[in-house]
Design a protein around this motif. Structure first.
Motif, short mmCIF file in Angstrom:
data_model
loop_
_atom_site.label_atom_id
_atom_site.label_comp_id
_atom_site.label_asym_id
_atom_site.label_seq_id
_atom_site.Cartn_x
_atom_site.Cartn_y
_atom_site.Cartn_z
N UNK A 54 12.74 3.46 -2.27
CA UNK A 54 12.35 4.67 -3.01
C UNK A 54 11.11 5.30 -2.39
N UNK A 55 11.03 6.63 -2.48
CA UNK A 55 9.84 7.33 -2.01
C UNK A 55 8.97 7.80 -3.16
N UNK A 56 9.46 7.70 -4.40
CA UNK A 56 8.70 8.13 -5.57
C UNK A 56 9.30 7.46 -6.81
N UNK A 57 8.71 7.75 -7.96
CA UNK A 57 9.13 7.14 -9.21
C UNK A 57 10.51 7.63 -9.65
N UNK A 58 11.21 6.77 -10.38
CA UNK A 58 12.40 7.15 -11.13
C UNK A 58 11.93 7.47 -12.55
N UNK A 59 12.58 8.47 -13.19
CA UNK A 59 12.15 8.88 -14.53
C UNK A 59 13.35 9.07 -15.43
N UNK A 60 13.06 9.16 -16.73
CA UNK A 60 14.06 9.50 -17.73
C UNK A 60 13.74 10.88 -18.28
N UNK A 61 14.78 11.66 -18.53
CA UNK A 61 14.64 13.02 -19.03
C UNK A 61 15.42 13.18 -20.32
N UNK A 62 14.96 14.08 -21.18
CA UNK A 62 15.66 14.34 -22.44
C UNK A 62 16.89 15.22 -22.22
N UNK A 63 17.04 15.78 -21.03
CA UNK A 63 18.23 16.59 -20.76
C UNK A 63 19.48 15.71 -20.82
N UNK A 64 20.56 16.30 -21.29
CA UNK A 64 21.80 15.53 -21.42
C UNK A 64 22.50 15.41 -20.08
N UNK A 65 23.25 14.31 -19.95
CA UNK A 65 23.96 14.04 -18.70
C UNK A 65 25.02 15.13 -18.47
N UNK A 72 -1.90 -2.56 3.94
CA UNK A 72 -0.95 -3.57 4.38
C UNK A 72 0.41 -3.27 3.77
N UNK A 73 1.43 -3.18 4.62
CA UNK A 73 2.79 -2.86 4.16
C UNK A 73 3.78 -3.75 4.89
N UNK A 74 5.04 -3.65 4.48
CA UNK A 74 6.11 -4.39 5.15
C UNK A 74 7.11 -3.40 5.71
N UNK A 75 7.31 -3.44 7.03
CA UNK A 75 8.34 -2.63 7.66
C UNK A 75 7.81 -1.34 8.29
N UNK A 76 8.53 -0.92 9.35
CA UNK A 76 8.10 0.26 10.10
C UNK A 76 8.19 1.53 9.26
N UNK A 77 9.18 1.62 8.38
CA UNK A 77 9.34 2.83 7.56
C UNK A 77 8.13 3.03 6.66
N UNK A 78 7.62 1.95 6.09
CA UNK A 78 6.45 2.05 5.21
C UNK A 78 5.21 2.44 6.00
N UNK A 82 0.80 -1.23 0.00
CA UNK A 82 0.00 0.00 0.00
C UNK A 82 0.83 1.27 0.00
N UNK A 83 2.13 1.15 0.27
CA UNK A 83 3.00 2.33 0.26
C UNK A 83 3.45 2.70 -1.14
N UNK A 84 3.13 1.87 -2.14
CA UNK A 84 3.49 2.18 -3.52
C UNK A 84 2.51 3.15 -4.15
N UNK A 85 2.78 3.49 -5.41
CA UNK A 85 1.96 4.48 -6.12
C UNK A 85 0.50 4.06 -6.19
N UNK A 86 0.24 2.80 -6.56
CA UNK A 86 -1.14 2.36 -6.69
C UNK A 86 -1.84 2.36 -5.34
#
Length: 328
Positions: free
Chosen positions: A317-328, A170-176, A148-152
């Motif tokens: 993770x606390x949120x999604x990872x994403x890809x960006x068009x900006x150059x490294x 329902x989650x796993x772990x105290x942090x969640x 339940x701690x995920x996005x959905x």
């Protein structure tokens, strides 16, 4: 242009590469978008591994959802203009600087909606909203959801509350547990704690749990089945554990429980254009009012897609990872 490509199916860290590709041209009824931000979903990585509901022909550019700007429009396209910011889901080639999609798939987003929210406004939120509607619960009824701690899980709380439903998280772990409680999503139970099932009757005041949503698979699905009231429904929404459902046949039989799968990509086609438009309108309205905010933990460049995939599957993770068009 730069594009993330897979030449073979396999572990994302091993098969995701970035190369130069020709800029695609939009055909009739299509638009070309310039990428701003694309979230990495679990199903994106399942596609890369070749274990999802479909396998694209290789070589393939992965990625299914993004926010971008209209860069060019093909013949017969109306209602969209170059420079307009839009979101798209259900595409198959968005991890690139430019990509082409059918014009009917793109949804303009107002300025009040951030890029981070717009980038992930359709896939998971729309699936979660369709799921909550499919549960067919009445105000005051209870549902349980694991992971339940995920996005959905968080979205189900948002949409469920709007409809007067009670959600057992329902989650796993105290942090969640702490993370959900900070958002006010109560009740929350840690399935790794001793005797957690005995707490269920207390936190629900003994009310029956009519639906259980399983995102994990394996033995976690049986936890959901155990919580269900007679004639309840167990909905299989995901398989984060990578394991098949493991269910107690006694509970299944004597509760006369129903076990059902949910695949958002199929449901979105089944509900029809009018219904789909209504749900998307609800999501955009919630986002514009600030009631639906979706964040990105880190945005990686296209050249770092393999690293981004590893980060996506790294716990904590606390949120999604994403890809960006900006150059490294």
């Amino acid at each position: 242009m730069r594009a993330v490509v897979i030449e073979r199916f396999g572990e994302p860290k091993d098969v995701l590469t970035t190369t130069e590709r020709p800029v695609p041209e939009p055909g009739p009824g299509e638009v070309r978008l310039q990428l701003i931000l694309a979230p990495i979903h679990n199903h994106d990585l399942a596609i890369v591994r070749g274990v999802y509901g479909y396998r694209p022909p290789l070589p393939a550019i992965p990625g299914t959802e993004a926010v971008g700007r209209v860069d060019a429009v093909g013949p017969d396209v109306t209602g969209l203009t170059v420079g307009q910011r839009v979101t798209v889901s259900g595409a198959q080639n968005v991890w690139a600087e430019y990509f082409v999609v059918p014009a009917g798939q793109v949804v303009p987003v107002p300025d009040a909606v951030s890029d981070e929210t717009a980038a992930q406004l359709l896939a998971m939120p729309l699936s979660a909203l369709m799921l909550v509607e499919d549960l067919a619960l009445q105000p005051g009824e209870w549902l349980a959801i694991n992971a339940a701690n995920g996005a959905v899980g968080r979205l189900v709380n948002v949409f469920g509350r709007q409809r007067g439903l009670h959600v057992l998280n329902l989650v796993r772990g105290h942090a969640s547990v702490a993370a959900l409680r900070e958002l006010g999503y109560e009740p929350v139970l840690d399935t790794e704690s001793e005797g957690w099932r005995a707490q269920v009757e207390t936190v629900t005041s003994g009310a029956p749990i009519a639906r259980a949503v399983d995102q994990v698979g394996g033995r976690a699905a049986d936890d959901g089945l155990a919580l269900l009231a007679p004639n309840g429904h167990l909905i299989s929404f995901g398989a984060l554990s990578g394991k098949p459902l493991s269910l107690d046949s006694g509970s299944l039989i004597f509760k006369q429980a129903v076990v059902k799968g949910f695949w958002g990509a199929m449901r979105i086609e089944e509900i029809g254009a009018e219904h789909r438009g209504r749900l998307i309108g609800e999501l955009i309205d919630l986002a514009a009012r600030g009631e639906l905010r979706l964040t990105i933990e880190t945005a990686y460049s296209l050249e770092s897609a393999a690293d981004a995939a590893v980060a996506t599957e790294t716990p904590g993770r606390s949120a999604k990872i994403a890809l960006s068009a900006q150059r490294a």
